[in-house]
Design an enzyme around this catalytic site. Structure first.
Site, short mmCIF file in Angstrom:
data_model
loop_
_atom_site.label_atom_id
_atom_site.label_comp_id
_atom_site.label_asym_id
_atom_site.label_seq_id
_atom_site.Cartn_x
_atom_site.Cartn_y
_atom_site.Cartn_z
N ASP A 1 44.43 -46.28 18.97
CA ASP A 1 45.14 -47.55 19.12
C ASP A 1 45.38 -47.96 20.56
O ASP A 1 45.28 -49.14 20.90
CB ASP A 1 46.44 -47.54 18.32
CG ASP A 1 47.32 -46.33 18.60
OD1 ASP A 1 46.97 -45.47 19.45
OD2 ASP A 1 48.37 -46.21 17.94
N MET B 1 46.78 -42.30 16.49
CA MET B 1 46.02 -41.12 16.86
C MET B 1 46.67 -39.84 16.30
O MET B 1 47.78 -39.86 15.79
CB MET B 1 45.92 -41.02 18.39
CG MET B 1 45.23 -42.22 19.03
SD MET B 1 45.23 -42.16 20.83
CE MET B 1 44.16 -40.75 21.14
N HIS B 2 45.93 -38.73 16.44
CA HIS B 2 46.42 -37.36 16.23
C HIS B 2 46.65 -36.97 14.77
O HIS B 2 46.92 -35.81 14.48
CB HIS B 2 47.74 -37.10 16.98
CG HIS B 2 47.78 -37.60 18.38
ND1 HIS B 2 46.84 -37.26 19.32
CD2 HIS B 2 48.67 -38.41 19.02
CE1 HIS B 2 47.15 -37.84 20.48
NE2 HIS B 2 48.25 -38.54 20.32
#
Length: 515
Positions: free
Chosen positions: A236, A79-80
């Protein structure tokens, strides 16, 4: 047949799942990570696609008959990350990853620009999130920022290559700081504060929804027919939750991946920012989740293995498992902040520390200290989640949200063994280590069930989401996995860990000014 693609920090994992939810085959391919400056972490998106193509070739070779029957594809990913694209969908610079710490100053600027940001996003502004990265680019790479037409998360850039569609799911979008997490929609205020608007964002879909089909050229290259459905997928951790069957309130898991995570499903949006707990949308409709995150977990054990010249993590883990308790009691303490920390400290400047080193300590002592330190970091996060949930469940707006009061209410004490909570699944590459799994169960005071295929939970969750996107029922495709081992808290080990945890929690405030 359904294909799950999980884009991890160190590589991609592909998993082939049949209609009976039997895993037919898996394949892996490595992806390089770059650290051009201290605290920076980047990858080249082209490397992600190359790794997927390599793993696809492996799967086709392993199970050619099953491969030809693939009906749906699900995507999971770290992520991110910020993938910035120009007018021709060209990648403008390497992707900035979740464990990049360069944007600390921009976090404060973002929260100042939008005072309600924590209520909108359910999260503190942290350097790892996507929005601060864009603010950093606007300041430090203005020529790149001026060219940006689209911003995508890592797995969603893969989707663009596979389908031609720019789409994200709710769970992954929650980690950008641009999503109104309760409304499950982009926040105009958060986008404006980042110098962006909705035109820069992908469309949004629930994780189990279909978002398009494989491009005909991709399908031909992969040896598949036309009309293969691609699901929205998940970040995830939400994908791992689907993989282990965590779909109702209270269900969850502990993850020992590159990072460390404690995840629990909630049935409502419930921000807990005062403890740096994340409140995100789940990959499943009308559900959310709490999550604590530490930035170095299984990666820390890989690091100490390399540091000590032990080439085999499994052998070093076995050596830790053979240590008597008397030796564990005199091992060094380890602060596991090799990449800074999120929950509960939110400090990108925090560093790793060995405390109490003596001449008699060897590689096994250091390895034990790392396992234990990661366990204590997860316990810090778990305690933060439990306290936040207690506030939401019992403090009906009385304003008495002080850490001391809530910890007293819960009986959280560094010097006392934890009482048991309901069982959680244990997933991630580090879950293969029995000694580490047992240590975690005792440290957290919680039975841990390691499901079959625990190391591939995110890829399995992605495949399950693909099945749902093809018309499968959630209740059928989100069943809990059978456990291949269960680890329960052991009172003597809990007593030892409680004494050492009391010393561990004293170290961070004592050393904070030195980071």
């Amino acid at each position: 047949m359904y294909l799950g693609i999980d884009l991890g920090t160190s590589g991609v994992k592909l998993l082939l799942l049949d209609e009976t939810q039997t895993v037919i085959a898996t394949a892996d391919a490595a992806v390089a990570q770059y650290r051009p400056q201290p605290t920076w972490s980047e990858q080249h998106p082209a490397d992600w696609l190359a790794a997927v193509e390599t793993a696809v070739a492996q799967l086709r070779a392993q199970a050619p008959a099953a491969w030809a029957q693939v009906r749906g594809v699900g995507l999971s990913g770290h992520m991110h990350g910020a993938v910035v694209l120009g007018a021709q969908a060209n990648v403008l610079r390497p992707a900035i990853l979740w464990n990049d710490g360069r944007a600390s100053v921009e976090c404060a600027a973002l929260e100042q620009a939008v005072p309600a940001s924590r209520q909108i996003t359910g999260n503190l502004a942290m350097p790892g999130f996507t929005a601060p990265k864009l603010l950093w680019l606007r300041t430090h790479e203005p020529e790149v920022f001026a060219q940006i037409r689209t911003v995508l998360l890592p797995k969603d850039w893969l989707r663009l290559q596979l389908t031609g569609d720019a789409v994200s799911d709710m769970s992954d979008a929650s980690g950008t700081l641009w999503l109104d997490v309760q409304a499950r929609a982009w926040s105009p205020a958060m986008l404006q504060a980042s110098g962006l608007d909705a035109s820069h964002m992908p469309l949004l879909a629930e994780g189990s929804a279909a978002t398009g089909t494989l491009r005909s050229d991709v399908a031909r290259r992969w040896g598949l027919g036309d009309g293969v459905v691609v699901a929205a997928g998940a970040g995830d951790n939400a994908a791992s939750a689907v993989g282990v069957g965590a779909r109702t309130r209270g269900q969850g898991f502990v993850s020992l991946g590159t990072s460390g995570v404690v995840f629990r499903v909630t049935d409502a949006f419930a921000p807990a920012t005062e403890r740096a707990v994340h409140a995100f949308a789940h990959a499943l409709p009308k559900r959310w989740h709490h999550m604590s995150v530490m930035l170095s977990a299984a990666s820390a054990f890989g690091w100490v293995t390399r540091l000590t010249g032990r080439g085999d993590e499994a052998q070093l883990s076995d050596a830790v498992g053979a240590m008597p308790a008397s030796r564990q009691a005199h091992a060094p303490l380890f602060l596991p902040y090799l990449s800074g920390e999120r929950t509960p400290h939110n400090n990108a400047a925090a560093t790793g520390v060995f405390m109490g080193l003596r001449a008699e300590h060897d590689a096994t002592d250091l390895a034990y200290a790392v396992m234990e330190g990661v366990g204590f970091g997860l316990l810090d996060g778990f305690n933060a989640m439990r306290a936040a949930q207690a506030v939401q469940g019992s403090a009906a707006g009385n304003g008495a949200d002080t850490k001391t009061a809530i910890d007293a209410e819960l009986g959280i004490s560094p010097t006392a063994p934890r009482t048991a909570d309901s069982a959680l699944a244990l997933v991630g590459g580090g879950a293969r280590s029995n000694p580490w799994a047992q240590l975690l169960a005792s440290a957290l005071g919680t039975p841990l069930q390691r499901p079959q295929g625990a190391h591939a939970a995110a890829a399995l969750g992605a495949a399950r989401l693909a099945a749902m996107a093809c018309g499968g029922e959630e209740a059928h495709w989100c069943q809990p996995l059978p456990a291949d081992a269960t680890f329960t808290p052991q009172p003597p080990q809990q007593t030892l860990l409680a004494e050492r945890y009391a010393r561990f929690v004293a170290l961070y405030p004592a050393l904070q000014s030195q980071f």
